[in-house]
Scaffold this motif. Structure first.
Motif, PDB file in Angstrom:
ATOM      1  N   ALA A  19       0.826  -1.209   0.000  1.00 54.11           N
ATOM      2  CA  ALA A  19       0.000   0.000   0.000  1.00 54.11           C
ATOM      3  C   ALA A  19       0.859   1.255   0.000  1.00 54.11           C
ATOM      4  N   GLU A  20       1.921   1.233   0.783  1.00 56.18           N
ATOM      5  CA  GLU A  20       2.821   2.383   0.830  1.00 56.18           C
ATOM      6  C   GLU A  20       3.509   2.608  -0.512  1.00 56.18           C
ATOM      7  N   LYS A  21       3.944   1.516  -1.142  1.00 54.01           N
ATOM      8  CA  LYS A  21       4.590   1.630  -2.456  1.00 54.01           C
ATOM      9  C   LYS A  21       3.637   2.182  -3.508  1.00 54.01           C
ATOM     10  N   ARG A  68      -3.170   5.837   1.072  1.00 50.46           N
ATOM     11  CA  ARG A  68      -3.224   6.371   2.424  1.00 50.46           C
ATOM     12  C   ARG A  68      -4.612   6.143   3.007  1.00 50.46           C
ATOM     13  N   GLY A  69      -4.680   6.135   4.331  1.00 48.78           N
ATOM     14  CA  GLY A  69      -5.974   5.949   4.976  1.00 48.78           C
ATOM     15  C   GLY A  69      -6.112   4.544   5.546  1.00 48.78           C
ATOM     16  N   GLU A  70      -7.310   4.016   5.510  1.00 46.48           N
ATOM     17  CA  GLU A  70      -7.610   2.753   6.173  1.00 46.48           C
ATOM     18  C   GLU A  70      -7.685   1.591   5.195  1.00 46.48           C
ATOM     19  N   ILE A  71      -7.149   0.441   5.619  1.00 46.82           N
ATOM     20  CA  ILE A  71      -7.247  -0.806   4.866  1.00 46.82           C
ATOM     21  C   ILE A  71      -7.866  -1.853   5.782  1.00 46.82           C
ATOM     22  N   ASN A  72      -8.850  -2.574   5.258  1.00 47.45           N
ATOM     23  CA  ASN A  72      -9.522  -3.623   6.014  1.00 47.45           C
ATOM     24  C   ASN A  72      -9.077  -4.994   5.524  1.00 47.45           C
ATOM     25  N   LEU A  73      -8.630  -5.834   6.445  1.00 47.86           N
ATOM     26  CA  LEU A  73      -8.308  -7.224   6.132  1.00 47.86           C
ATOM     27  C   LEU A  73      -9.353  -8.107   6.799  1.00 47.86           C
ATOM     28  N   TRP A  74     -10.174  -8.764   5.981  1.00 49.14           N
ATOM     29  CA  TRP A  74     -11.242  -9.636   6.466  1.00 49.14           C
ATOM     30  C   TRP A  74     -10.747 -11.073   6.426  1.00 49.14           C
ATOM     31  N   VAL A  75     -10.848 -11.774   7.538  1.00 46.68           N
ATOM     32  CA  VAL A  75     -10.320 -13.135   7.642  1.00 46.68           C
ATOM     33  C   VAL A  75     -11.415 -14.103   8.072  1.00 46.68           C
ATOM     34  N   PHE A  76     -11.696 -15.088   7.233  1.00 48.58           N
ATOM     35  CA  PHE A  76     -12.574 -16.183   7.623  1.00 48.58           C
ATOM     36  C   PHE A  76     -11.727 -17.253   8.288  1.00 48.58           C
ATOM     37  N   SER A  77     -11.953 -17.496   9.581  1.00 47.18           N
ATOM     38  CA  SER A  77     -11.216 -18.513  10.324  1.00 47.18           C
ATOM     39  C   SER A  77     -11.975 -18.821  11.599  1.00 47.18           C
ATOM     40  N   SER A  78     -12.203 -20.078  11.877  1.00 48.35           N
ATOM     41  CA  SER A  78     -12.939 -20.464  13.079  1.00 48.35           C
ATOM     42  C   SER A  78     -12.188 -20.055  14.342  1.00 48.35           C
TER      43      SER A  78
END
Length: 217
Positions: free
Chosen positions: A145-147, A151-161
């Motif tokens: 993202a920096e490269k 800028r601002g917010e990034i969301n990482l959504w993770v499916f994991s029990s």
């Protein structure tokens, strides 16, 4: 409608649902980039045979095989722990969709990210390896993202029990925090999803949890 990116896709039939948000809601995505660790040849041999229109996307000195499948961009041989691979995949999608990087990388989805050699490991070694995998993936996402000047917010959504023996909730959250997340939360709802094995031989539907790691750049 914005876009989304996925990490470590496998079988086309069980691709990650990029519309899911907390509370069982849905947010439509207009631009979708799907990445897989496999080369295009290995991917096609392991999973469902589909008609693809492969092309090679060259980004500076990096060359990646890509394809348009169901109107979505797929990029192959992408190691999500390497920011150069993440950048290359996003830049290919940017060219196809004619959109800025932020439209692709704001929401990133992954389902049960696991180390490749996990079947050869004892349980605690497997957990440690998967924690390192998530941490390194987070670092690569932030670096990419920096490269790309995002800028601002990034969301990482993770499916994991929450009770995933390969990386329980507490270990997952710790690895996401160590990867630079400013906050990590788990939805109160459970989700039923389909997941296929890495070798393409098996698939099952099961209940899992959805986690959200937020990064601020």
């Amino acid at each position: 409608m914005s876009g989304a990116m996925t990490i470590a896709e496998g079988d086309l039939r069980f691709k990650v649902d990029v519309s899911v948000v907390f509370g069982g809601g849905a947010a439509a995505k207009k631009y979708v980039l799907r990445t897989t660790l496999d080369s295009i040849g290995v991917w096609k041999a392991k999973y469902v045979k589909v008609n693809t229109s492969p092309f090679q996307g060259r980004v500076k000195t990096t060359l990646k095989d890509a394809a348009i499948i169901d109107k979505e961009v797929w990029v192959f041989n992408v190691d999500a722990t390497r920011s150069v691979d993440v950048v290359a995949a996003i830049e290919i999608a940017m060219k196809v969709y004619q959109v800025p990087a932020a439209d692709i990388i704001r929401d990133i989805y992954v389902k049960n990210l696991n180390i490749e050699s996990e079947n050869l490991m004892e349980s605690q070694a497997k957990v440690r390896a998967n924690k390192a995998l998530y941490k390194n993936t987070c670092n690569a996402i932030r670096e990419a993202a920096e490269k790309l000047g995002v800028r601002g917010e990034i969301n990482l959504w993770v499916f994991s029990s929450n009770v995933n023996p390969k990386i329980p909730q507490q270990d997952l959250h710790q690895s996401l925090n160590e990867g630079g997340a400013r906050s990590v939360a788990t939805d109160e709802l459970q989700y039923k999803i389909w997941s296929g094995s890495n070798d393409g031989e098996r698939a099952e539907r099961f209940k899992t949890n959805l986690h959200l790691a937020k990064f601020t750049l």
